[in-house]
Scaffold this motif. Sequence first.
Motif, PDB file in Angstrom:
ATOM      1  N   MET A  62      47.314   3.918 -14.740  1.00 21.20           N
ATOM      2  CA  MET A  62      46.677   2.194 -15.035  1.00 21.20           C
ATOM      3  C   MET A  62      46.402   2.475 -14.074  1.00 21.20           C
ATOM      4  SD  MET A  62      49.222  -1.126 -14.068  1.00 21.20           S
ATOM      5  CE  MET A  62      49.035  -1.140 -12.067  1.00 21.20           C
ATOM      6  N   LEU A  63      44.851   1.612 -14.202  1.00 23.67           N
ATOM      7  CA  LEU A  63      43.425   1.497 -13.315  1.00 23.67           C
ATOM      8  C   LEU A  63      43.210   0.347 -12.781  1.00 23.67           C
ATOM      9  CD1 LEU A  63      40.842   3.650 -15.455  1.00 23.67           C
ATOM     10  CD2 LEU A  63      42.281   4.214 -13.409  1.00 23.67           C
ATOM     11  N   ASP A  64      43.946  -0.381 -11.465  1.00 25.84           N
ATOM     12  CA  ASP A  64      43.353  -2.504 -11.541  1.00 25.84           C
ATOM     13  C   ASP A  64      41.672  -2.018 -11.418  1.00 25.84           C
ATOM     14  OD1 ASP A  64      46.070  -3.170 -11.859  1.00 25.84           O
ATOM     15  OD2 ASP A  64      46.426  -2.759  -9.667  1.00 25.84           O
ATOM     16  N   LEU A  65      41.320  -2.853 -12.118  1.00 29.89           N
ATOM     17  CA  LEU A  65      39.807  -2.925 -11.601  1.00 29.89           C
ATOM     18  C   LEU A  65      39.444  -4.336 -11.177  1.00 29.89           C
ATOM     19  CD1 LEU A  65      39.857  -1.371 -15.626  1.00 29.89           C
ATOM     20  CD2 LEU A  65      39.338  -1.001 -13.407  1.00 29.89           C
ATOM     21  N   ASP A  66      39.269  -3.901 -10.685  1.00 31.31           N
ATOM     22  CA  ASP A  66      37.778  -5.402 -10.720  1.00 31.31           C
ATOM     23  C   ASP A  66      37.026  -5.271 -11.074  1.00 31.31           C
ATOM     24  OD1 ASP A  66      37.123  -7.589  -9.357  1.00 31.31           O
ATOM     25  OD2 ASP A  66      37.098  -6.742  -6.911  1.00 31.31           O
ATOM     26  N   ALA A  67      36.200  -6.036 -12.404  1.00 33.58           N
ATOM     27  CA  ALA A  67      35.040  -5.896 -13.251  1.00 33.58           C
ATOM     28  C   ALA A  67      34.753  -6.555 -13.657  1.00 33.58           C
ATOM     29  CB  ALA A  67      35.049  -4.228 -14.003  1.00 33.58           C
ATOM     30  N   SER A  68      33.608  -6.983 -14.411  1.00 33.35           N
ATOM     31  CA  SER A  68      33.306  -8.091 -15.579  1.00 33.35           C
ATOM     32  C   SER A  68      33.468  -7.100 -16.761  1.00 33.35           C
ATOM     33  CB  SER A  68      31.309  -7.774 -15.186  1.00 33.35           C
ATOM     34  OG  SER A  68      31.095  -6.628 -15.953  1.00 33.35           O
ATOM     35  N   GLY A  69      33.779  -8.144 -17.655  1.00 33.88           N
ATOM     36  CA  GLY A  69      34.104  -7.839 -18.814  1.00 33.88           C
ATOM     37  C   GLY A  69      33.433  -6.416 -19.497  1.00 33.88           C
ATOM     38  N   ASP A  70      31.962  -6.537 -19.242  1.00 34.38           N
ATOM     39  CA  ASP A  70      31.625  -6.010 -19.905  1.00 34.38           C
ATOM     40  C   ASP A  70      31.709  -4.478 -20.013  1.00 34.38           C
ATOM     41  OD1 ASP A  70      29.846  -7.228 -21.278  1.00 34.38           O
ATOM     42  OD2 ASP A  70      28.497  -7.881 -19.619  1.00 34.38           O
ATOM     43  N   ALA A  71      32.112  -4.246 -18.126  1.00 36.90           N
ATOM     44  CA  ALA A  71      32.472  -3.170 -17.661  1.00 36.90           C
ATOM     45  C   ALA A  71      33.863  -2.613 -18.342  1.00 36.90           C
ATOM     46  CB  ALA A  71      32.743  -3.007 -16.509  1.00 36.90           C
ATOM     47  N   ILE A  72      34.936  -3.638 -18.315  1.00 40.96           N
ATOM     48  CA  ILE A  72      36.247  -3.668 -19.198  1.00 40.96           C
ATOM     49  C   ILE A  72      35.702  -2.675 -20.226  1.00 40.96           C
ATOM     50  CG2 ILE A  72      38.385  -4.687 -19.803  1.00 40.96           C
ATOM     51  CD1 ILE A  72      37.776  -3.965 -16.699  1.00 40.96           C
ATOM     52  N   ALA A  73      34.899  -3.425 -21.265  1.00 42.36           N
ATOM     53  CA  ALA A  73      34.966  -3.371 -22.892  1.00 42.36           C
ATOM     54  C   ALA A  73      34.598  -1.597 -22.510  1.00 42.36           C
ATOM     55  CB  ALA A  73      34.087  -4.057 -23.365  1.00 42.36           C
ATOM     56  N   ALA A  74      33.353  -1.409 -21.819  1.00 40.90           N
ATOM     57  CA  ALA A  74      33.267   0.508 -21.932  1.00 40.90           C
ATOM     58  C   ALA A  74      33.996   0.795 -21.581  1.00 40.90           C
ATOM     59  CB  ALA A  74      32.074   0.500 -20.917  1.00 40.90           C
ATOM     60  N   ALA A  75      35.388   0.988 -20.337  1.00 38.41           N
ATOM     61  CA  ALA A  75      36.378   1.612 -20.160  1.00 38.41           C
ATOM     62  C   ALA A  75      36.881   1.703 -20.751  1.00 38.41           C
ATOM     63  CB  ALA A  75      36.523   1.257 -18.495  1.00 38.41           C
ATOM     64  N   VAL A  76      37.309   0.831 -21.673  1.00 40.78           N
ATOM     65  CA  VAL A  76      38.441   0.931 -23.239  1.00 40.78           C
ATOM     66  C   VAL A  76      37.894   1.052 -24.130  1.00 40.78           C
ATOM     67  CG1 VAL A  76      39.768  -0.474 -24.733  1.00 40.78           C
ATOM     68  CG2 VAL A  76      39.202  -1.578 -22.122  1.00 40.78           C
ATOM     69  N   ASP A  77      36.692   1.612 -23.806  1.00 41.89           N
ATOM     70  CA  ASP A  77      35.947   2.320 -25.443  1.00 41.89           C
ATOM     71  C   ASP A  77      35.453   3.510 -24.951  1.00 41.89           C
ATOM     72  OD1 ASP A  77      35.176  -0.227 -26.665  1.00 41.89           O
ATOM     73  OD2 ASP A  77      33.327   0.089 -26.913  1.00 41.89           O
ATOM     74  N   ALA A  78      36.100   4.053 -23.941  1.00 36.99           N
ATOM     75  CA  ALA A  78      35.478   5.712 -23.214  1.00 36.99           C
ATOM     76  C   ALA A  78      37.508   5.752 -23.752  1.00 36.99           C
ATOM     77  CB  ALA A  78      35.247   5.613 -21.926  1.00 36.99           C
ATOM     78  N   THR A  79      38.087   5.040 -23.010  1.00 39.17           N
ATOM     79  CA  THR A  79      39.300   5.923 -23.335  1.00 39.17           C
ATOM     80  C   THR A  79      39.911   5.763 -24.866  1.00 39.17           C
ATOM     81  OG1 THR A  79      39.928   3.926 -22.951  1.00 39.17           O
ATOM     82  CG2 THR A  79      40.275   5.257 -21.014  1.00 39.17           C
ATOM     83  N   ALA A  80      39.384   4.753 -25.524  1.00 40.06           N
ATOM     84  CA  ALA A  80      39.617   5.306 -26.786  1.00 40.06           C
ATOM     85  C   ALA A  80      39.685   6.362 -27.730  1.00 40.06           C
ATOM     86  CB  ALA A  80      39.361   3.745 -27.859  1.00 40.06           C
ATOM     87  N   GLY A  81      38.093   6.478 -27.204  1.00 40.84           N
ATOM     88  CA  GLY A  81      37.261   7.278 -27.666  1.00 40.84           C
ATOM     89  C   GLY A  81      37.682   8.856 -27.947  1.00 40.84           C
ATOM     90  N   ALA A  82      37.904   9.175 -26.589  1.00 39.00           N
ATOM     91  CA  ALA A  82      39.039  10.445 -26.520  1.00 39.00           C
ATOM     92  C   ALA A  82      40.522  10.213 -27.088  1.00 39.00           C
ATOM     93  CB  ALA A  82      39.644  10.673 -25.234  1.00 39.00           C
ATOM     94  N   ALA A  83      40.427   9.008 -27.488  1.00 37.65           N
ATOM     95  CA  ALA A  83      41.467   9.395 -28.898  1.00 37.65           C
ATOM     96  C   ALA A  83      41.301   9.215 -30.807  1.00 37.65           C
ATOM     97  CB  ALA A  83      42.440   7.724 -29.171  1.00 37.65           C
ATOM     98  N   ALA A  84      39.610   8.752 -30.376  1.00 38.65           N
ATOM     99  CA  ALA A  84      39.549   9.328 -31.708  1.00 38.65           C
ATOM    100  C   ALA A  84      38.392  10.941 -32.069  1.00 38.65           C
ATOM    101  CB  ALA A  84      38.169   7.943 -31.786  1.00 38.65           C
ATOM    102  N   GLY A  85      38.593  10.694 -30.962  1.00 41.09           N
ATOM    103  CA  GLY A  85      38.067  12.502 -30.489  1.00 41.09           C
ATOM    104  C   GLY A  85      39.295  13.773 -30.846  1.00 41.09           C
ATOM    105  N   GLY A  86      40.354  12.819 -30.786  1.00 42.43           N
ATOM    106  CA  GLY A  86      41.970  13.665 -31.179  1.00 42.43           C
ATOM    107  C   GLY A  86      41.896  14.198 -30.146  1.00 42.43           C
ATOM    108  N   ALA A  87      41.238  14.578 -28.374  1.00 39.87           N
ATOM    109  CA  ALA A  87      42.215  16.038 -27.778  1.00 39.87           C
ATOM    110  C   ALA A  87      42.795  14.906 -26.597  1.00 39.87           C
ATOM    111  CB  ALA A  87      40.877  16.651 -27.092  1.00 39.87           C
ATOM    112  N   ASN A  88      42.519  14.640 -26.115  1.00 37.93           N
ATOM    113  CA  ASN A  88      43.031  13.804 -24.981  1.00 37.93           C
ATOM    114  C   ASN A  88      43.775  12.621 -25.151  1.00 37.93           C
ATOM    115  OD1 ASN A  88      41.661  15.126 -24.011  1.00 37.93           O
ATOM    116  ND2 ASN A  88      39.413  14.542 -23.532  1.00 37.93           N
ATOM    117  N   ALA A  89      43.221  10.995 -25.519  1.00 38.41           N
ATOM    118  CA  ALA A  89      44.420  10.166 -25.561  1.00 38.41           C
ATOM    119  C   ALA A  89      45.452  10.148 -26.766  1.00 38.41           C
ATOM    120  CB  ALA A  89      43.634   8.447 -25.001  1.00 38.41           C
ATOM    121  N   VAL A  90      46.138   8.658 -26.811  1.00 34.79           N
ATOM    122  CA  VAL A  90      47.246   9.101 -27.766  1.00 34.79           C
ATOM    123  C   VAL A  90      46.912   7.992 -28.941  1.00 34.79           C
ATOM    124  CG1 VAL A  90      49.747   8.694 -28.042  1.00 34.79           C
ATOM    125  CG2 VAL A  90      49.228   9.709 -26.309  1.00 34.79           C
TER     126      VAL A  90
END
Length: 90
Positions: A62-90
């Motif tokens: 869990m990450l507690d973030l103090d950020a704009s919506g754009d930064a949150i979207a970028a972080a979500v895309d990055a962690t979801a991108g790891a799932a799409a790559g199949g190597a890291n995230a569930v």
Amino acid sequence: MPLYEHVFLARQDLSQAQVDALAENATKIVEENQGKVVKTETWGLRSLAYKIQKNRKAHFVMLDLDASGDAIAAAVDATAGAAAGGANAV
């Protein structure tokens, strides 16, 4: 900026060092987008209520973030991108 909580799951076969690297990557992306990570909690390897992509367990972070919506979207895309790559995230 508003506060957000972002929880992501990493595959059970990853080591703790790899899970920490995923959290660090998400932190870096948020900071590049003028946000900051207030707190990072690693909840460890836990059982899932149901299988996700044939996995019964996952590392929770869990990450507690103090950020704009754009930064949150970028972080979500990055962690979801790891799932799409199949190597890291569930």
